[in-house]
Design an enzyme around this catalytic site. Sequence first.
Site, PDB file in Angstrom:
ATOM      1  N   ASP A   1     -14.085 -35.476 -18.342  1.00  9.22           N
ATOM      2  CA  ASP A   1     -13.945 -35.325 -16.892  1.00  9.22           C
ATOM      3  C   ASP A   1     -15.279 -35.651 -16.219  1.00  9.22           C
ATOM      4  OD1 ASP A   1     -12.937 -34.735 -14.399  1.00  9.22           O
ATOM      5  OD2 ASP A   1     -13.180 -32.569 -14.620  1.00  9.22           O
TER       6      ASP A   1
HETATM    7  C1  SPV Z   1      -9.797 -29.957 -12.159  1.00 11.86           C
HETATM    8  O1  SPV Z   1      -8.793 -29.317 -12.493  1.00 11.86           O
HETATM    9  O2  SPV Z   1     -10.011 -31.101 -12.531  1.00 11.86           O
HETATM   10  C2  SPV Z   1     -10.788 -29.352 -11.274  1.00 11.86           C
HETATM   11  C3  SPV Z   1     -11.096 -27.923 -11.370  1.00 11.86           C
HETATM   12  O3  SPV Z   1     -11.414 -30.084 -10.538  1.00 11.86           O
HETATM   13  S1  SPV Z   1     -12.503 -27.755 -12.387  1.00 11.86           S
HETATM   14  O4  SPV Z   1     -12.123 -28.187 -13.736  1.00 11.86           O
HETATM   15  O5  SPV Z   1     -12.879 -26.351 -12.365  1.00 11.86           O
HETATM   16  O6  SPV Z   1     -13.565 -28.594 -11.865  1.00 11.86           O
HETATM   17 MG    MG Z   2     -11.447 -32.020 -11.157  1.00  8.83          MG
END
Ligand code: SPV
Ligand code: MG
Length: 306
Positions: free
Chosen positions: A70
Amino acid sequence: MSGVTGSSRRPEQQNCNRAEMLRRLVCSDCTLSFLIEAHDGISAAIATRAGFEGIWASGLSIASALGYRDANEASWTQVVDVVERIVDTGDRPVLVDGDSGFGNFNNARLLARKLHQRGAAGVALQDSRFPKMNSLVGDRHLLADVSEFSGRLRAVKDAVAEELVLVARVEALIANQPMEEALLRANAYADAGADAILIHSRKNTADEILSFAKKWDNRLSLVIVPTRYHSTPNSKFRDARIAAVIWANQPLRASIAAMRSVCERIVADEGVVGVEPQIAPLEEIFELLEYSELANAEARYLPGPT
Ligand code: SPV
Ligand code: MG
């Protein structure tokens, strides 16, 4: 489930309704709403059957399901493609995690237009610099300039107006900035036309979120993501007049735990007999994806056997 899946649906005709439905969930300080993460079509169908009113197309979960980190490793077009499957299969208003918009104002408004075309109900944009890193990972969380990010929000509003709910996500507390910085940013984003503010925290308690909500005094509706402070009772969020809670990753994590355990058992047993009672029957897949609708359509549209 009211809709049918696949090509028989025409989400572009329902976008305004979807935005309205999402607006009712994330822009009301009277009732606390809950959105659940989905990362593909089948997780969206399961969330819908379970009774969730809205879906969070989570960047973390979509990236992870694709095998990416991510950290903006997945491209915006990959995200948009997955969102289309979530929209079609879930039949609920979808708030899309648009990260920081994949660039400047131009990339953000292009993303918003494409999400609208694919049937999304809203987009959340966070004030991180590109490439972002997941908010719950490490300490390197660089923030975008407030006025530049406000321009991104204004460009999105100008591009999609009321047809897509725009949630501005404040990452100041994630970046270890003081509460004043979080409030300054939230105010700037409200001025730029955001429909709601997502205030994020990675603390294990809700203290800083509740303190923000008190100072914010409901200038715009607030959305929160209680991943780390998950044990906080909802009554505290209701008392703080939070509009919506996003459960951002639990279905993905549930699937990881289930898949790991089943794979390990199959390796150990050299067979699948032991796992059969624990796993979903194939009929559940056929039911979730409405194979019966296809059978009915075949009866209607295909010639009979010759
Ligand atoms: C996601 O679910 O991708 C979010 C929330 O942005 S977090 O993972 O806490 O950034
Ligand atoms: Mg996110």
